[in-house]
Design an enzyme around this catalytic site. Sequence first.
Site, PDB file in Angstrom:
ATOM      1  N   GLY A 505     -70.306 -39.062  56.723  1.00  0.00           N
ATOM      2  CA  GLY A 505     -71.421 -39.600  57.478  1.00  0.00           C
ATOM      3  C   GLY A 505     -72.505 -38.600  57.798  1.00  0.00           C
ATOM      4  N   LYS A 659     -69.707 -29.552  56.323  1.00  0.00           N
ATOM      5  CA  LYS A 659     -68.678 -30.327  55.655  1.00  0.00           C
ATOM      6  C   LYS A 659     -68.160 -31.363  56.646  1.00  0.00           C
ATOM      7  CE  LYS A 659     -67.126 -26.446  52.735  1.00  0.00           C
ATOM      8  NZ  LYS A 659     -65.973 -25.568  52.371  1.00  0.00           N
ATOM      9  N   GLU A 663     -61.556 -35.949  59.140  1.00  0.00           N
ATOM     10  CA  GLU A 663     -60.251 -36.206  58.543  1.00  0.00           C
ATOM     11  C   GLU A 663     -59.420 -34.956  58.250  1.00  0.00           C
ATOM     12  OE1 GLU A 663     -60.717 -40.103  55.940  1.00  0.00           O
ATOM     13  OE2 GLU A 663     -62.556 -38.907  55.877  1.00  0.00           O
TER      14      GLU A 663
END
Length: 703
Positions: A505, A659, A663
């Site tokens: 995103g 980055k 996750e």
Amino acid sequence: MRPTPDDRPALGSPASRREGREKVTGAARYAAEHTPPGCAYAWPVPATIARGQVTSVDATAATALPGVIGVLTPYDAPRLGEAEDPTLRLLQDLRVPHRGWYVALAVADTLEGARAAASVVRVAYESDPHAVILTAGSPDAYIPEEANGGHPAHREQGDPDAALVAAPVQVDCAYTVPPLHNHPMEPHAATADWDEESHHLTVYDSSQGAGPVRAALAALFKLTEEHITVVSEHVGGGFGCKGTPRPHVVLAVMASRHYGRPVKLALPRAHLPATVGHRAPTLHHLRLGARTDGTLTALTHEVTTHTSRVREFVEQAAVPARVMYAVPDIRTTHRVVALDVPTPSWMRAPGETPGMYALESAMDELADALGIDPVELRVRNEPRTEPDSGRPFSSRHLVECLREGADRFGWAGRGGARREGPYLIGSGVAAATYPVLVAPSTARVHARPGGTYLVEVDATDIGTGARTVLAQVAADALGVPLDSVSVAIGHTGLPVAPLAGGSSGTASWGWAVHNACEALAARREHHHGPLPPEGLSASADTTQSAKQKSPYARHAFGAHFAEVRVDTVSGEVRVRRMLGVFAAGRILNPLTARSQFKGAMVMGLGMALTEHSTMDAAFGDFTESDLAAYHVPAHADVPAIEVHWIDERDKHLNPMGSKGIGEIGIVGTAAAIGNAVCQAIGQRLRQLPLTPDRVLAALKGTD
């Protein structure tokens, strides 16, 4: 205009969440909290057989109840258009591909009325034999063309079988990860409002991407996208299960158009396991070959998973093995079995999370077999280039993460397992990786006469702080104070943007916002005098840049450390402390980033110790259908969590040098905890979660 008025740049500062006050005061409105005048309520009816077809639907008792508007069934529901996702073509035929598939929809003036009506709809079925249990060596397993993410299902280099035979030290092991469910705090919900006069559809949806929802609805209901507005302004978590349009929004729109009223549909939590995707179970078979100094010579990672008969989805769990270690002879293979189960889907770090649990557990087994420290074993197998592609890494600081983590954790003094009364204490480590993903995006920015700025982009904030960090990106690019920038997101009337998924995103939206701000700054420099009443605007589209294939392998890396306490009487495992060190590019907001890392690590703790679903072979459904049976970590379960990161400078990413971080924090957590439990009890448990019954059984084996 370039110098920042504040001594501290906007990017890199710990700015608080912009929507925080709205959320804690209840001012933030979620999908189910929009109630247009005349709003009706819907409640779906799930199938109660595992496979077969509907033979009749009797809605007589339902429609006789006060306030019931009607019941839609496969016999009379409006016909839908085509859909890329066949799970969205609801009430279109009589088949039942799995238990929980929706076979009717009750609509009433009130929520209670809709629920009562749904409970008395009588559905008759003709059942067929079903198969729902995934087993190793299934004769129905096949190798698909590709796994999730477009990865080839099978990759092989060299001759791993011969290399394994020749290896002085070998490890051959199997690991099992059960089905897992996302369970966001806000269940899936949608409010649909069809205006027949203007021929326009407005939808408030709990989704990770308003744009994909609009595209799917346009195809299904044969509308142009210009006639659809989708709003996903506030979303109470998703973790992947809201990454694609789900049945609730289709049914809400179907009912609104059919009955000519706004319709609200909020799925009960008990419906989620069968309706909105799940992390598919994965069976892992790993073989490692190494020299006596710990150098890997061979690796095979074979994964078997399940998919539904409705749509193929293959968890790419063997893909991380293609990235992690320098192995000359390697084979990674995915096999999948189509069963009569709900369609699996994304769950936080799909592929990487179960795959790295198995790989990092196997690496620990190899370290034990060699008598080499687990941190050192990983360092000795650090590759110079990405093993699978041969491309150079844009940046890779895994060794630094391992070294710093070991130092902060006190790894050098961990020794062997120790006893504290009835408790056994152990510690473990695991590495983590996650790819750098980016998608094309557009954005628009306005300079207003009063000295304020408005950023517009159809991004979605699912609790990650997207509003905040995008304002920081804009303020940094414009060289203006952060509090002069406002951000509008979560609405298809804004510039097109990709969904919030794959930790992509901020990299995707932020790139477009940065470029738009650069363009606006250039316009402002050439503008003389005060701004016009309408201000100045600039837009950006990163399609060309984002689609260019990078010559570099781009990944985030991390190292997880955990200390556990195992109760030898009850078998309970308690994690006493966890530490994570990450190399994830430039950290744009330390405050929200730390929350993201910690939240992911907590989710990994749940995967390791408490979370699992059981497939009932006879009834064909998941038995854990609520948060009482499916236990996600609560405050009492979560220990002290420490998060750090490497100051990584990578010029091959995006203008911010960032980055994704949503996750990477979960990927290595379960393996670190599992490795710690193994050290504590002296036995390797290869099936998650590490529940007391399994721990006690292992402890009895050590008596």
